[in-house]
Scaffold this active site. Structure first.
Site, PDB file in Angstrom:
ATOM      1  CD  GLU A 118     -51.786   1.477 -10.869  1.00 59.92           C
ATOM      2  OE1 GLU A 118     -51.399   1.529 -12.216  1.00 59.92           O
ATOM      3  OE2 GLU A 118     -52.329   2.856 -11.101  1.00 59.92           O
ATOM      4  CD  GLU A 159     -55.844  -1.478  -8.876  1.00 57.35           C
ATOM      5  OE1 GLU A 159     -56.097  -2.235  -7.964  1.00 57.35           O
ATOM      6  OE2 GLU A 159     -54.896  -0.520  -8.946  1.00 57.35           O
TER       7      GLU A 159
HETATM    8  C1  1HE Z   1     -60.447   5.826   1.581  1.00 55.63           C
HETATM    9  C2  1HE Z   1     -59.116   4.936   0.816  1.00 55.63           C
HETATM   10  C3  1HE Z   1     -59.229   5.397  -0.506  1.00 55.63           C
HETATM   11  C4  1HE Z   1     -59.057   4.655   2.482  1.00 55.63           C
HETATM   12  N1  1HE Z   1     -60.328   6.347  -1.476  1.00 55.63           N
HETATM   13  N2  1HE Z   1     -60.722   7.408   0.808  1.00 55.63           N
HETATM   14  N3  1HE Z   1     -57.632   1.628  -3.007  1.00 55.63           N
HETATM   15  C5  1HE Z   1     -58.582   0.603  -2.458  1.00 55.63           C
HETATM   16  O1  1HE Z   1     -58.715  -0.095  -2.664  1.00 55.63           O
HETATM   17  C6  1HE Z   1     -57.358   0.063  -0.844  1.00 55.63           C
HETATM   18  C7  1HE Z   1     -58.786   0.343   0.261  1.00 55.63           C
HETATM   19  N4  1HE Z   1     -58.307   1.441   1.513  1.00 55.63           N
HETATM   20  C8  1HE Z   1     -58.275   0.435   2.538  1.00 55.63           C
HETATM   21  O2  1HE Z   1     -58.392  -0.992   2.289  1.00 55.63           O
HETATM   22  C9  1HE Z   1     -57.708   1.106   4.050  1.00 55.63           C
HETATM   23  O3  1HE Z   1     -57.982   2.209   3.840  1.00 55.63           O
HETATM   24  C10 1HE Z   1     -56.172   0.696   4.080  1.00 55.63           C
HETATM   25  C11 1HE Z   1     -56.361  -0.920   4.321  1.00 55.63           C
HETATM   26  C12 1HE Z   1     -55.558   1.164   3.365  1.00 55.63           C
HETATM   27  C13 1HE Z   1     -56.121   0.770   5.593  1.00 55.63           C
HETATM   28  O4  1HE Z   1     -57.033   0.938   6.648  1.00 55.63           O
HETATM   29  P1  1HE Z   1     -57.485   1.442   7.978  1.00 55.63           P
HETATM   30  O5  1HE Z   1     -58.447   0.307   8.621  1.00 55.63           O
HETATM   31  O6  1HE Z   1     -55.970   2.338   8.381  1.00 55.63           O
HETATM   32  O7  1HE Z   1     -57.966   2.448   6.851  1.00 55.63           O
HETATM   33  P2  1HE Z   1     -59.893   2.668   7.179  1.00 55.63           P
HETATM   34  O8  1HE Z   1     -60.591   3.060   8.633  1.00 55.63           O
HETATM   35  O9  1HE Z   1     -59.955   1.748   6.047  1.00 55.63           O
HETATM   36  O10 1HE Z   1     -60.025   4.144   6.479  1.00 55.63           O
HETATM   37  C14 1HE Z   1     -59.194   5.501   7.077  1.00 55.63           C
HETATM   38  C15 1HE Z   1     -60.205   6.641   5.968  1.00 55.63           C
HETATM   39  O11 1HE Z   1     -59.492   6.820   4.746  1.00 55.63           O
HETATM   40  C16 1HE Z   1     -62.227   6.082   5.991  1.00 55.63           C
HETATM   41  O12 1HE Z   1     -62.773   7.585   5.560  1.00 55.63           O
HETATM   42  P3  1HE Z   1     -63.381   8.319   7.127  1.00 55.63           P
HETATM   43  O13 1HE Z   1     -64.106   9.561   6.894  1.00 55.63           O
HETATM   44  O14 1HE Z   1     -64.228   7.400   7.116  1.00 55.63           O
HETATM   45  O15 1HE Z   1     -62.758   8.363   8.466  1.00 55.63           O
HETATM   46  C17 1HE Z   1     -61.213   5.840   4.482  1.00 55.63           C
HETATM   47  O16 1HE Z   1     -63.084   5.502   3.473  1.00 55.63           O
HETATM   48  C18 1HE Z   1     -60.441   6.257   3.882  1.00 55.63           C
HETATM   49  N5  1HE Z   1     -59.788   6.008   2.833  1.00 55.63           N
HETATM   50  N6  1HE Z   1     -58.448   4.126   1.818  1.00 55.63           N
HETATM   51  C19 1HE Z   1     -60.635   7.133  -0.563  1.00 55.63           C
HETATM   52  N7  1HE Z   1     -58.292   4.481  -1.344  1.00 55.63           N
HETATM   53  C20 1HE Z   1     -55.005   5.080 -11.031  1.00 55.63           C
HETATM   54  S1  1HE Z   1     -56.221   3.722 -11.148  1.00 55.63           S
HETATM   55  C21 1HE Z   1     -55.711   2.917  -9.794  1.00 55.63           C
HETATM   56  C22 1HE Z   1     -56.958   2.562  -9.305  1.00 55.63           C
HETATM   57  C23 1HE Z   1     -57.453   2.214  -7.227  1.00 55.63           C
HETATM   58  O17 1HE Z   1     -55.809   2.496  -6.960  1.00 55.63           O
HETATM   59  S2  1HE Z   1     -58.148   1.105  -7.278  1.00 55.63           S
HETATM   60  C24 1HE Z   1     -57.441   0.191  -5.108  1.00 55.63           C
HETATM   61  C25 1HE Z   1     -57.907   1.608  -4.307  1.00 55.63           C
END
Ligand code: 1HE
Length: 258
Positions: A112, A132
């Site tokens: 977005e 989402e």
């Molecule tokens: C996060 C987030 C996040 C990572 N919010 N903390 N977005 C998603 O559903 C995407 C979610 N994220 C992922 O699928 C993956 O993290 C990635 C593909 C982006 C990257 O993967 P990777 O293996 O490099 O990283 P990771 O191990 O998954 O994440 C590293 C850290 O970032 C980890 O935290 P930690 O404390 O365990 O180290 C994750 O929890 C954190 N992290 N993404 C919070 N999104 C206005 S409405 C919009 C609606 C949306 O955007 S919904 C889609 C949300």
């Protein structure tokens, strides 16, 4: 949580470089970061002529910070979405063109954010998704308005229903990005484009950001009329007259094929 270092901004001549700086959380957009973006774009210095937006680390942006996804009632959810709208409007409808340097994840709210920019440059590591659907929520940052304009409602519907992920090449073909460059080169290309954009007459850039999207949504008859008004204003500017004179006197570049 967001702290004051979650967004960095530096000036490179007439180009401002804005960087999401939450690599440990894949640049997930917390409420504070969304407000911070709005603040940066609202207070852009007057002498900035173009902006590059980039994300530190391996991913451009993982979207909404899911750790902040609280139990909101409908009214709170509405206001939360409207805050995103205001922040991304400050980018899309701000004073100068914004070029996104994409790499790694460009997902959910990250897509977005990218779609509120005027040019998107992706590197080979880029991938696009709208998780989402699988998180049980809906886009709320303007995605349902902007993303169909880039790739069509059918592709967006498929992405949200099936969790489909587009890689960098597929994404360029579909229309997510206008440029595709080798891995690690999206920032350099975005900066090069921004420097070029910065040399345009500011009024032409303004017309492209503010008149073109409106004209494109107007009925043709209204659109032709708005175009005539914008065209008249642009060509009346002294800068336009000087640029045309420079070409006629052989002092300006010709259009060159690649
Ligand atoms: C996060 C987030 C996040 C990572 N919010 N903390 N977005 C998603 O559903 C995407 C979610 N994220 C992922 O699928 C993956 O993290 C990635 C593909 C982006 C990257 O993967 P990777 O293996 O490099 O990283 P990771 O191990 O998954 O994440 C590293 C850290 O970032 C980890 O935290 P930690 O404390 O365990 O180290 C994750 O929890 C954190 N992290 N993404 C919070 N999104 C206005 S409405 C919009 C609606 C949306 O955007 S919904 C889609 C949300």
């Amino acid at each position: 949580m967001t702290n004051g270092n979650d967004i960095q901004m530096e000036l490179q001549g007439a180009v401002a470089v804005v960087r999401l700086n939450r690599a440990a959380k894949r640049n997930a957009l917390s409420d504070g970061l969304v407000l911070g973006l709005q603040d940066v774009f609202t207070r852009m210095p007057d002498d900035v002529r173009a902006v590059v937006i980039d994300g530190n680390g391996e991913h451009f942006c993982a979207g909404l910070d899911l750790s902040e996804l609280k139990e909101r009632d409908a009214a709170q959810g509405l206001h939360h979405s409207r805050r995103w709208h205001a922040a991304l409007a400050a980018i899309e409808q701000g004073p100068v063109p914004v070029i996104a340097a994409l790499h790694g994840a460009v997902v959910g709210g990250g897509l977005e954010l990218a779609s509120a920019c005027h040019i998107r440059v992706a590197d080979a590591s880029t991938f696009y998704a709208l998780p989402e659907g699988s998180r049980g929520i809906f886009v709320g940052g303007g995605g349902s308005v902007r993303i169909p304009k880039l790739v069509g409602a059918a592709r967006m519907t498929d992405m949200m229903l099936t969790g489909r992920v587009y890689n960098a090449e597929e994404g360029e073909r579909a229309g997510f990005a206008q440029y595709l460059v080798p891995q690690g080169e999206s920032f350099a290309k975005a900066l090069e484009l921004a420097q070029r954009v910065a040399t345009n007459a500011p009024l032409t850039n303004y017309a492209l950001m503010h008149a073109l999207p409106r004209i494109a949504e107007q009925p043709a008859d209204h659109g032709f009329f708005t175009e005539a008004l914008m065209s008249a204003i642009a060509q009346a500017a002294p800068e336009a007259k000087e640029r045309v004179r420079a070409f006629l006197e052989g002092r300006a570049n010709k259009v060159q094929k690649n």
